[in-house]
Design a protein around this motif. Structure first.
Motif, short mmCIF file in Angstrom:
data_model
loop_
_atom_site.label_atom_id
_atom_site.label_comp_id
_atom_site.label_asym_id
_atom_site.label_seq_id
_atom_site.Cartn_x
_atom_site.Cartn_y
_atom_site.Cartn_z
N GLY A 13 0.84 -1.20 0.00
CA GLY A 13 0.00 0.00 0.00
C GLY A 13 0.87 1.25 0.00
N LEU A 38 -1.41 -2.03 -5.81
CA LEU A 38 -2.20 -2.24 -7.03
C LEU A 38 -2.18 -0.99 -7.90
N THR A 65 -3.81 -10.11 -1.97
CA THR A 65 -4.67 -11.27 -1.72
C THR A 65 -4.27 -12.47 -2.58
N ASN A 90 0.77 -2.79 5.24
CA ASN A 90 -0.01 -1.54 5.35
C ASN A 90 -1.21 -1.46 4.40
N ILE A 140 -0.12 -3.04 10.18
CA ILE A 140 -0.81 -1.78 10.44
C ILE A 140 -2.27 -2.08 10.81
N TYR A 163 -14.49 -3.09 8.98
CA TYR A 163 -13.12 -2.58 9.03
C TYR A 163 -12.52 -2.81 10.43
N VAL A 195 -7.04 8.51 13.69
CA VAL A 195 -7.44 9.11 12.41
C VAL A 195 -6.31 9.97 11.84
N SER A 198 -5.00 11.15 5.54
CA SER A 198 -4.57 10.65 4.23
C SER A 198 -5.68 10.97 3.22
N ALA A 200 -7.56 8.92 1.83
CA ALA A 200 -8.71 8.09 2.19
C ALA A 200 -9.57 8.80 3.24
#
Ligand SMILES: NC(=O)c1ccc[n+]([C@@H]2O[C@H](COP(=O)([O-])OP(=O)(O)OC[C@H]3O[C@@H](n4cnc5c(N)ncnc54)[C@H](O)[C@@H]3O)[C@@H](O)[C@H]2O)c1
Length: 258
Positions: A13, A38, A65, A90, A140, A163, A195, A198, A200
């Motif tokens: 990541g 990815l 995965t 991560n 992480i 999550y 928090v 980022s 995201a």
């Protein structure tokens, strides 16, 4: 700087957000870095940012995965850099989630990436670390693994729970892996960030929730990705050599009362 001179790290990541910050900091500390993601073009940009500054880095297009991809990730890192000293586990499903998704399919996907994917990555690097008789795996997790002792927040959904479930599994996995890998000189620890601003977070966490978290922090702040990198360097280097199975919460004190 220079605390990881001569070391190598695989950082999953690594193309953006917190992972990118780990990559840049590890390179500054002297490590050769495999930027795994990815998001191939972004991972290449991060690797280039490192090599442009005189560091060593490669970008690997890996789906965590996939056992085949992760075996290739470990093999390429070994052939390019000669060892695998650190894995930062991560990569996670976070940015790409639909926060209103209530399906079991969503839960399966979350666990597949955030928990099983991390396990596959760890299994891929363990043979090399065992041979070396050393290594540091840094998982992480997240403070989402520890529910706040408060009434449910309006933005909490099934997706948020999925999550949190994946991240609490990560903490359990850290302990079990530490127990099993210790005999080969391999340490396994976790970081549970609070928090962090980022890409995201900016996309999915509403402003009122960020304001609430800031108010709940004794230090009066949320985190930036760079605020987490020192902890990762610590867990990767000799300073933490007798530490394993632990989860370090880095959250500006928000979960102090949790
Ligand atoms: N941002 C926060 O507030 C926060 C808080 C606590 C924990 N975390 C954790 O920190 C880590 C990084 O978070 P971020 O905010 O930078 O998230 P992010 O979504 O920006 O980055 C995650 C990266 O993982 C990659 N990825 C996703 N699935 C993958 C797969 N199957 N194979 C390879 N790569 C894949 C994505 O492409 C992306 O680049 C995650 O584990 C997240 O759960 C984040």
């Amino acid at each position: 700087m220079g605390r990881l001179k001569g070391k190598t790290a695989i950082i999953t990541g690594g193309a953006q957000g917190i992972g990118r910050a780990y990559c840049l900091r590890f390179a500054e500390e002297g490590a050769a870095v495999a930027v795994v993601d990815l998001r191939e073009d972004q991972a290449k940009d991060v690797a280039k940012e490192i090599t442009d500054k005189g560091g060593r880095a490669i970008a690997l297009n890996t789906d965590i995965t996939s056992e085949e991809d992760c075996a290739q990730m470990a093999a390429t890192t070994l052939s390019e850099f000669g060892s695998i000293d650190t894995l930062i586990n991560n990569a996670a499903l976070y940015y790409d989630q639909d926060i209103l998704d209530q399906t079991i399919e969503y839960l399966r996907k979350t666990l597949e990436i955030n928990l099983i994917g991390q396990l596959i990555c760890a299994r891929a690097v363990l043979p090399a670390m065992k041979k070396q008789k050393s290594g540091s795996i840094i998982n992480i997790a997240s403070t989402a693994a520890y529910p706040l002792p408060l009434p449910s927040m309006p933005f909490e959904t099934f997706a948020t729970n999925a999550y949190g479930l994946s991240k609490s599994g990560m903490i359990y996995m850290t302990k079990m892996m530490a127990r099993q890998a210790g005999q080969d000189g391999i340490r396994v620890n976790a970081i549970a960030p609070g928090v962090t601003m980022s890409e995201a977070t900016k996309k999915i966490v509403p402003q009122f929730a960020l304001d609430g978290l800031k108010q709940g922090s004794p230090l009066g702040t949320t985190l930036e990705p760079e605020d987490l990198t020192g902890t990762a360097v610590y867990l990767a280097c000799e300073d933490s050599r007798l530490m394993t199975g632990q989860t370090l919460v880095v959250d500006a004190g928000v979960w102090l009362n949790g």
